[in-house]
Design a protein around this motif. Structure first.
Motif, short mmCIF file in Angstrom:
data_model
loop_
_atom_site.label_atom_id
_atom_site.label_comp_id
_atom_site.label_asym_id
_atom_site.label_seq_id
_atom_site.Cartn_x
_atom_site.Cartn_y
_atom_site.Cartn_z
N CYS A 1 54.18 46.01 78.61
CA CYS A 1 54.82 45.65 79.88
C CYS A 1 56.33 45.79 79.71
O CYS A 1 57.04 44.81 79.50
N PRO B 1 58.25 49.68 84.68
CA PRO B 1 56.78 49.69 84.68
C PRO B 1 56.20 51.07 84.40
O PRO B 1 56.71 52.09 84.86
N ALA C 1 52.82 53.11 85.01
CA ALA C 1 51.65 53.00 85.89
C ALA C 1 50.35 52.96 85.11
O ALA C 1 49.44 52.19 85.45
N GLU C 2 50.25 53.78 84.06
CA GLU C 2 48.99 53.81 83.29
C GLU C 2 48.69 52.46 82.64
O GLU C 2 47.54 52.09 82.48
N CYS D 1 49.98 49.50 83.90
CA CYS D 1 49.84 48.52 84.97
C CYS D 1 48.42 48.47 85.53
O CYS D 1 47.89 47.40 85.81
N VAL D 2 47.80 49.64 85.71
CA VAL D 2 46.47 49.65 86.34
C VAL D 2 45.41 49.02 85.44
O VAL D 2 44.35 48.62 85.91
N LEU E 1 47.61 42.29 87.20
CA LEU E 1 48.10 43.13 88.28
C LEU E 1 47.86 42.54 89.67
O LEU E 1 48.74 42.65 90.53
N VAL F 1 54.67 44.03 91.04
CA VAL F 1 54.67 45.48 90.83
C VAL F 1 53.39 46.11 91.37
O VAL F 1 53.36 47.29 91.70
N ARG G 1 53.27 48.38 94.61
CA ARG G 1 54.00 49.64 94.41
C ARG G 1 53.18 50.61 93.59
O ARG G 1 53.13 51.81 93.88
N ILE G 2 52.52 50.11 92.53
CA ILE G 2 51.70 50.96 91.69
C ILE G 2 50.51 51.50 92.49
O ILE G 2 50.16 52.69 92.40
N THR G 3 49.90 50.64 93.29
CA THR G 3 48.74 51.06 94.09
C THR G 3 49.13 52.14 95.09
O THR G 3 48.43 53.15 95.26
N ARG H 1 49.82 55.49 93.26
CA ARG H 1 48.60 56.18 92.83
C ARG H 1 47.85 56.77 94.01
O ARG H 1 47.30 57.87 93.94
#
Length: 310
Positions: free
Chosen positions: A276, A280, A282-283, A285-286, A291, A296, A299-301, A304
């Protein structure tokens, strides 16, 4: 400074959402494997409570900067103290401190700074029997961690400075090593030391100080905990101050009133390990169990979803 409830920290509903996520996160953390990357590794060498509390305070005090730089410094000093740091410190005088610390330098600190800490611990052991007894004196007087730590550091610094300066030279970074007065900073390393001593026992923390409740502890606030706390809504504050540490701790009390800092080791090492990071990934975070409660997350969702196209 007394404990106060959070004004902008975690709401009751947010706490209910976050609690099961953090519990699952905590259960999945291999704490034992991370001890080797943490200054708590040093007191884990010992079994006697007095050796644990003295080696721990030395380790915590010097645990700043890069681990590969401070670890050899702490290790070298402890090895020269022999099998019992507490016994060594009970007998330590200025001449012994000069022999041990002549030429010592670590970033902001020189031998005189560390000598104050070691001589102060030795004095506490002789006069009070333990560092715990010295700390508890301040705790009972103030009823707050901030006040108790202020008294604790002031007492540790009450050593013969003129004689010490003649033997080792002038101090350089004593306030950084052992702040007194404590001030408005988060006192991360002192709160880390208290966590080790008070909460537990478990795989990481020792729980050897029985006269201070774990419920009173303040989170050891550093950049990793500060960042992750903002992500999880534990605070909106961005500074690394005592006030922010109190606010994060107040939020954590909504999750576990009796042991609010129990998540500290896992969360801090989540940041330290690079899983972390400040920016961030993304790989990562998911895959993160936190999560759904992380700022975050949306934003990540969205990112993607946008990259996957219609």
């Amino acid at each position: 400074m007394s404990r106060r409830s959070s004004q902008t920290g975690l709401s009751g509903k947010a706490a209910e959402r976050l609690r099961p996520l953090l519990e699952s996160f905590l259960a999945s953390t291999d704490a034992r494997s991370r001890i080797a990357f943490d200054p708590v590794e040093f007191p884990h060498r010992y079994s006697d409570p007095r050796d644990i509390e003295t080696s721990a305070l030395l380790a915590a005090a010097l645990a700043y900067g890069r681990a590969d730089l401070f670890r050899p410094k702490v290790d070298g000093l402890l090895r020269r103290m022999g099998s019992s740091p507490a016994a060594f410190l009970r007998e330590l005088d200025v001449a012994g401190a000069r022999e041990l610390l002549s030429g010592f330098v670590y970033r902001f600190n020189v031998g005189t700074d560390v000598a104050v800490l070691l001589l102060g611990m030795g004095k506490a052991l002789r006069e009070h029997g333990s560092l715990e007894a010295l700390f508890v004196r301040g705790w009972e007087a103030h009823g707050s961690i901030h006040g108790a730590l202020s008294d604790f550091t002031a007492a540790l610094r009450d050593v013969p400075m003129a004689e010490l300066r003649r033997a080792l030279g002038k101090e350089r970074g004593l306030h950084h090593l052992l702040p007194s007065p404590l001030g408005a900073g988060a006192a991360k390393r002192l709160n880390l030391y208290l966590r080790w001593m008070v909460r537990g026992p478990d795989a990481v923390d020792f729980g050897i100080w029985k006269r201070v409740p774990a419920s009173a502890l303040v989170i050891p606030l550093d950049t990793h905990i500060g960042r992750i706390s903002q992500h999880l809504g534990l605070t909106r504050r961005k500074d690394l101050s005592w006030r922010t540490a109190e606010e994060v701790t107040a939020s954590l009390r909504r999750l576990d009133e009796a042991d609010p800092v129990r998540y500290d080791f896992a969360l801090c090492h989540y940041g330290m390990s690079g899983v972390c990071p400040a920016k961030p990934v993304a790989e990562n975070c998911v895959k993160c169990q936190l999560l759904p409660s992380c700022a975050v997350g949306p934003r990540i969702t969205r990112a993607r979803a946008s990259s996957s196209g219609p």
